[in-house]
Design a protein around this motif. Structure first.
Motif, PDB file in Angstrom:
ATOM      1  N   UNK A  27       7.116  63.176  69.846  1.00  0.00           N
ATOM      2  CA  UNK A  27       7.438  64.149  70.216  1.00  0.00           C
ATOM      3  C   UNK A  27       8.100  64.996  69.253  1.00  0.00           C
ATOM      4  N   UNK A  28       8.416  64.215  68.192  1.00  0.00           N
ATOM      5  CA  UNK A  28       9.591  64.587  67.007  1.00  0.00           C
ATOM      6  C   UNK A  28       9.183  63.892  65.888  1.00  0.00           C
ATOM      7  N   UNK A  29       9.132  64.941  64.639  1.00  0.00           N
ATOM      8  CA  UNK A  29       8.548  64.802  63.517  1.00  0.00           C
ATOM      9  C   UNK A  29       9.367  63.400  62.892  1.00  0.00           C
ATOM     10  N   UNK A  30      10.591  63.126  62.421  1.00  0.00           N
ATOM     11  CA  UNK A  30      10.947  62.273  62.256  1.00  0.00           C
ATOM     12  C   UNK A  30      10.135  60.334  63.022  1.00  0.00           C
ATOM     13  N   UNK A  31      10.817  59.327  62.097  1.00  0.00           N
ATOM     14  CA  UNK A  31      10.412  58.544  63.112  1.00  0.00           C
ATOM     15  C   UNK A  31      11.556  58.060  63.851  1.00  0.00           C
ATOM     16  N   UNK A  32      10.754  57.629  64.982  1.00  0.00           N
ATOM     17  CA  UNK A  32      11.833  57.089  66.212  1.00  0.00           C
ATOM     18  C   UNK A  32      10.800  56.544  67.000  1.00  0.00           C
ATOM     19  N   UNK A  33      11.836  55.756  67.933  1.00  0.00           N
ATOM     20  CA  UNK A  33      11.042  54.649  69.195  1.00  0.00           C
ATOM     21  C   UNK A  33      11.385  54.865  69.784  1.00  0.00           C
ATOM     22  N   UNK A  34      10.923  55.083  71.540  1.00  0.00           N
ATOM     23  CA  UNK A  34      11.687  55.174  72.429  1.00  0.00           C
ATOM     24  C   UNK A  34      11.335  53.929  72.749  1.00  0.00           C
ATOM     25  N   UNK A  35      11.850  52.885  73.709  1.00  0.00           N
ATOM     26  CA  UNK A  35      11.948  51.520  74.403  1.00  0.00           C
ATOM     27  C   UNK A  35      12.214  51.703  75.940  1.00  0.00           C
ATOM     28  N   UNK A  36      11.473  50.517  76.623  1.00  0.00           N
ATOM     29  CA  UNK A  36      11.544  50.216  78.530  1.00  0.00           C
ATOM     30  C   UNK A  36      11.298  49.257  78.314  1.00  0.00           C
ATOM     31  N   UNK A  37      11.662  49.033  79.766  1.00  0.00           N
ATOM     32  CA  UNK A  37      11.783  47.412  80.298  1.00  0.00           C
ATOM     33  C   UNK A  37      10.426  46.806  80.112  1.00  0.00           C
ATOM     34  N   UNK A  38      10.247  45.525  79.640  1.00  0.00           N
ATOM     35  CA  UNK A  38       8.692  45.823  79.917  1.00  0.00           C
ATOM     36  C   UNK A  38       8.562  45.421  81.372  1.00  0.00           C
ATOM     37  N   UNK A  39       9.041  44.751  81.825  1.00  0.00           N
ATOM     38  CA  UNK A  39       9.687  44.283  83.828  1.00  0.00           C
ATOM     39  C   UNK A  39       8.409  45.793  83.947  1.00  0.00           C
ATOM     40  N   UNK A  40       9.062  47.125  84.048  1.00  0.00           N
ATOM     41  CA  UNK A  40       8.486  48.206  84.352  1.00  0.00           C
ATOM     42  C   UNK A  40       7.546  48.318  84.505  1.00  0.00           C
ATOM     43  N   UNK A  41       6.537  47.549  83.038  1.00  0.00           N
ATOM     44  CA  UNK A  41       5.548  48.119  82.563  1.00  0.00           C
ATOM     45  C   UNK A  41       4.258  46.876  83.391  1.00  0.00           C
ATOM     46  N   UNK A  42       4.890  46.265  84.159  1.00  0.00           N
ATOM     47  CA  UNK A  42       4.073  45.114  84.491  1.00  0.00           C
ATOM     48  C   UNK A  42       3.122  44.866  86.217  1.00  0.00           C
ATOM     49  N   UNK A  43       2.013  45.222  85.965  1.00  0.00           N
ATOM     50  CA  UNK A  43       1.740  45.167  88.009  1.00  0.00           C
ATOM     51  C   UNK A  43       2.149  44.373  88.837  1.00  0.00           C
ATOM     52  N   UNK A  44       2.784  44.640  90.193  1.00  0.00           N
ATOM     53  CA  UNK A  44       3.227  43.582  91.079  1.00  0.00           C
ATOM     54  C   UNK A  44       2.501  42.780  91.099  1.00  0.00           C
ATOM     55  N   UNK A  45       1.584  42.152  90.904  1.00  0.00           N
ATOM     56  CA  UNK A  45       0.711  41.574  91.309  1.00  0.00           C
ATOM     57  C   UNK A  45       1.441  39.992  89.739  1.00  0.00           C
ATOM     58  N   UNK A  46       1.708  40.890  88.912  1.00  0.00           N
ATOM     59  CA  UNK A  46       2.213  39.598  87.982  1.00  0.00           C
ATOM     60  C   UNK A  46       3.814  39.304  87.535  1.00  0.00           C
ATOM     61  N   UNK A  47       4.526  39.750  88.220  1.00  0.00           N
ATOM     62  CA  UNK A  47       6.158  40.590  88.250  1.00  0.00           C
ATOM     63  C   UNK A  47       6.064  38.979  88.701  1.00  0.00           C
TER      64      UNK A  47
ATOM     65  N   UNK B  36      -3.561  61.653  67.978  1.00  0.00           N
ATOM     66  CA  UNK B  36      -2.976  60.314  66.682  1.00  0.00           C
ATOM     67  C   UNK B  36      -2.567  58.818  67.398  1.00  0.00           C
ATOM     68  N   UNK B  37      -2.644  58.140  66.336  1.00  0.00           N
ATOM     69  CA  UNK B  37      -2.467  56.869  66.759  1.00  0.00           C
ATOM     70  C   UNK B  37      -0.611  56.402  66.117  1.00  0.00           C
ATOM     71  N   UNK B  38      -0.016  56.122  67.177  1.00  0.00           N
ATOM     72  CA  UNK B  38       1.149  55.506  67.366  1.00  0.00           C
ATOM     73  C   UNK B  38       1.342  54.505  67.422  1.00  0.00           C
ATOM     74  N   UNK B  39       2.171  53.985  66.587  1.00  0.00           N
ATOM     75  CA  UNK B  39       1.890  52.430  66.208  1.00  0.00           C
ATOM     76  C   UNK B  39       3.137  52.034  67.766  1.00  0.00           C
ATOM     77  N   UNK B  40       3.650  50.787  68.361  1.00  0.00           N
ATOM     78  CA  UNK B  40       4.176  50.072  69.340  1.00  0.00           C
ATOM     79  C   UNK B  40       4.255  48.090  68.981  1.00  0.00           C
ATOM     80  N   UNK B  41       5.573  48.209  69.925  1.00  0.00           N
ATOM     81  CA  UNK B  41       5.629  46.508  69.819  1.00  0.00           C
ATOM     82  C   UNK B  41       6.123  46.117  71.071  1.00  0.00           C
ATOM     83  N   UNK B  42       5.762  44.887  71.651  1.00  0.00           N
ATOM     84  CA  UNK B  42       5.959  44.319  72.762  1.00  0.00           C
ATOM     85  C   UNK B  42       7.028  42.883  72.030  1.00  0.00           C
ATOM     86  N   UNK B  43       7.709  42.637  73.718  1.00  0.00           N
ATOM     87  CA  UNK B  43       8.086  41.263  73.562  1.00  0.00           C
ATOM     88  C   UNK B  43       8.826  41.213  74.940  1.00  0.00           C
ATOM     89  N   UNK B  44       8.885  39.871  75.448  1.00  0.00           N
ATOM     90  CA  UNK B  44       9.310  39.474  76.979  1.00  0.00           C
ATOM     91  C   UNK B  44      10.461  40.112  77.570  1.00  0.00           C
TER      92      UNK B  44
END
Length: 305
Positions: free
Chosen positions: A93-113, A76-84
């Motif tokens: 995991x649900x049939x209804x449209x729902x979003x889960x958000x997390x910090x972009x800092x947590x996804x950034x590699x340690x070399x780019x923090x 499946x191809x779920x959508x996403x959007x990212x910001x600063x």
């Protein structure tokens, strides 16, 4: 000329700076700088997910106990959007449209923090400089409205506002480019659950660059106003220093001074009188004039004794 005077007006510069500040706040607070789709396997069917899922043996309402899907049908191809600040993804995991958000800092590699923190600091400095420029331009408009005689202070405020606006625009441009670089590294070396299948720029990205355009336009317009009204005065200002219409060096000005019309200038000096012509020089062989006598008396005076 009226259009040019309107384009050079301080009110238009204030409107552009304020618009740039508002657009920058909207774009930085948004998480729609980048948008795209991910490619993930279909989740297992559950009480909350019954559509587009992989059947699980033992479920009473499962139509089949085995999935015969192959190729891209298994994903499946779920959508996403990212910001600063945050990154939001569609909850698969649900049939209804729902979003889960997390910090972009947590996804950034340690070399780019470190670069990301520098980018955040420059973005905040960009907002502060735009705010200072807006306040200075507002003070200039207030002075021109309530205290027209204090034009010199208005020009100084105009100059400081122009410097803050241009400097803020340059800082914001560098910060935007740094965030683009950090995002590229994150999708390449980030966690496995954040691997976009396709992505592109979203509306907040274009709003941020529109704010940068308004900021630089306001800065150039403010500098133009300061230059035209203070550094490059018109003919009425130049006439004080150069009263002659056709200036030459040394200046040849009229006799009557324009600054003191009731004081007559001193009379020009009279031309020097020519001295009497000198007698010609006497020769050593020429006798003096006393010895040059007439021929009538020459026989009487010089008769032989």
């Amino acid at each position: 000329m009226s259009l040019l005077s309107y384009l050079r007006s301080p009110s238009l510069s204030f409107i552009q700076t304020l618009l740039s500040l508002l657009l920058s706040l909207v774009s930085l607070s948004s998480s729609h700088w980048f948008a795209g789709r991910q490619k993930v396997p279909k989740p297992l069917c559950s009480p909350t997910r019954r559509l587009r899922c992989t059947p699980v043996p033992g479920m009473a309402d499962s139509s089949s106990q085995f999935s015969w899907e192959t190729g891209d049908d298994r994903f499946i191809f779920p959508t996403f959007h990212a910001g600063l600040w945050t990154t939001c993804e569609e909850n698969i995991y649900t049939d209804a449209w729902e979003e889960k958000c997390r910090s972009f800092m947590a996804l950034t590699p340690a070399s780019e923090k470190g670069i990301l923190w520098l980018c955040v600091g420059m973005e905040l400095l960009y907002i502060v400089l735009l705010s200072v420029s807006s306040v200075l331009l507002l003070l200039q408009l207030s002075l021109s409205l309530w205290c027209p005689q204090q034009q010199r202070w208005g020009h100084l405020l105009n100059a400081f506002a122009a410097v803050c606006t241009v400097l803020g625009g340059l800082v914001g441009m560098v910060a935007h480019m740094m965030y683009m670089q950090v995002f590229q590294v994150t999708i390449s070396h980030g966690p496995e659950d954040f691997k976009p299948h396709s992505y592109g720029y979203s509306w907040a990205f274009f709003v941020a660059w529109l704010a940068f355009t308004c900021c630089m336009s306001s800065g150039v317009s403010t500098l133009n106003i300061y230059t035209k009204t203070f550094l490059m005065p018109g003919r009425e200002h130049k006439s004080v220093f150069y009263p002659c219409k056709n200036f030459t060096f040394p200046p040849q000005c009229p006799l009557v001074s324009p600054l003191s019309p009731y004081v007559s200038p001193p009379l020009p000096p009279s031309p020097p009188t020519c001295p009497a012509p000198l007698s010609p020089a006497l020769s050593l062989l020429q006798p003096p004039a006393a010895f040059l006598l007439s021929p009538a008396s020459s026989d009487e005076d010089f008769s032989p004794l």
